[in-house]
Design an enzyme around this catalytic site. Sequence first.
Site, PDB file in Angstrom:
ATOM      1  N   VAL A 139      -1.360   2.984   5.331  1.00 47.49           N
ATOM      2  CA  VAL A 139      -2.550   2.176   5.554  1.00 47.49           C
ATOM      3  C   VAL A 139      -2.970   2.394   6.999  1.00 47.49           C
ATOM      4  O   VAL A 139      -2.160   2.256   7.916  1.00 47.49           O
ATOM      5  CB  VAL A 139      -2.282   0.683   5.294  1.00 47.49           C
ATOM      6  CG1 VAL A 139      -3.519  -0.152   5.652  1.00 47.49           C
ATOM      7  CG2 VAL A 139      -1.892   0.447   3.839  1.00 47.49           C
ATOM      8  N   LYS A 140      -4.246   2.734   7.211  1.00 49.11           N
ATOM      9  CA  LYS A 140      -4.754   2.973   8.567  1.00 49.11           C
ATOM     10  C   LYS A 140      -5.342   1.687   9.134  1.00 49.11           C
ATOM     11  O   LYS A 140      -6.218   1.069   8.527  1.00 49.11           O
ATOM     12  CB  LYS A 140      -5.828   4.065   8.559  1.00 49.11           C
ATOM     13  CG  LYS A 140      -5.274   5.459   8.354  1.00 49.11           C
ATOM     14  CD  LYS A 140      -6.394   6.501   8.262  1.00 49.11           C
ATOM     15  CE  LYS A 140      -6.937   6.860   9.620  1.00 49.11           C
ATOM     16  NZ  LYS A 140      -7.912   7.989   9.529  1.00 49.11           N
ATOM     17  N   ILE A 141      -4.841   1.297  10.305  1.00 52.75           N
ATOM     18  CA  ILE A 141      -5.317   0.105  11.005  1.00 52.75           C
ATOM     19  C   ILE A 141      -5.754   0.525  12.403  1.00 52.75           C
ATOM     20  O   ILE A 141      -5.007   1.216  13.108  1.00 52.75           O
ATOM     21  CB  ILE A 141      -4.217  -0.965  11.093  1.00 52.75           C
ATOM     22  CG1 ILE A 141      -3.862  -1.486   9.693  1.00 52.75           C
ATOM     23  CG2 ILE A 141      -4.653  -2.123  11.990  1.00 52.75           C
ATOM     24  CD1 ILE A 141      -2.730  -2.504   9.684  1.00 52.75           C
TER      25      ILE A 141
END
Length: 372
Positions: A139-141
């Site tokens: 997941v890209k944050i």
Amino acid sequence: MNANLDRLTAEGVAIWLDDLNRERLAGGELAELVREQRVVGITSNPTIFAKAIRSGSRYHAQVGDLARRGVRVEEAVRALTAFDVRWACDVLRPVYEAGDGSDGRVSLEVDPRVAHDTAATIAEARALWWLVDRPNMFVKIPATEAGLEAISTALGEGISINVTLIFSLDRYDQVRRAFLDGMTRARAAGHDLASIASVASFFVSRVDTEVDSRLDRIGTPEARALRGRAAIANARLAYQHFERAVASDGWRALAAVGMRPQRPLWASTGVKDPAYADTRYVDELVAPRVVNTMPEQTLRAVADHGRVGGDTIHGTYAASRRLLDDLEAVGVSYDDVVRVLEDEGVSKFTASGEELFGQLDSELHATHATAA
């Protein structure tokens, strides 16, 4: 296999592709890149998906189903992108299982519109992790102030994270602390640390674009002599910070119970200025335990005429620091550059999300109208 890509891999650089679409998946092109071009990971972003949905006929059937069900555009975006990411994760699953789980990863970004909302970012990370349901997903944050706590919380819950939009060394240090905090929480919660992975995506070419424009405005011979050197120096110093972190007591304590390093990832490695060699952000940033995520054009250029001659980071730290000092001396403030880049990065991040939502909303309405 390709000799340049083989050498790059042998030097410890993981080659990831900065692109994902359903045509590439269905046609077997991604599997071919994994098999023949040393690609061991994929990153995606809303702009990539907007372009894919706009130009790819393979999305029409799913968009039609979503329109008939009356699905809101936000959930439609999640359904479409999760489908592609899940498929890509399955293509890369053999890479993931053959190694230690660091590679074979596919990244999917949280809703860009919540970049400054910690609670919403955490909720989005949980939803995407559940929806894709593959252990080799990231997941890209974004590395905003609000994103730091979201990164720690998600890691603490066992969610693997790609931290994106890092420009400054100070922010990178904050990201690394958030990583250690998250892994400490994960250990306390009883998670297997070896099952959790993370990368810190340090943006490269945008630094040269911003610095060069300032140097051009200054216009002196001293300023012009510094063009095209800031981005590589900044990334090399980031690697120095990474090495210091790995040697720290806190890092070693968690590594002893299974934690793997949060590897530096070079993002934005496509060259923007045609005056520069098109492989410079690959050739000049080679060192063990890094990831370089490349647009396909850059990947093909490296394979064709890259100059991969070994480690190009170690031994450069003093010169890189002097370069940043020289920029300050001619009137280019590092702190202001990275502040502007982060602000612009978040704005572009949000705009790309709006582009994706707008594109899909139009598709949904057009399909619904046709069906009616």
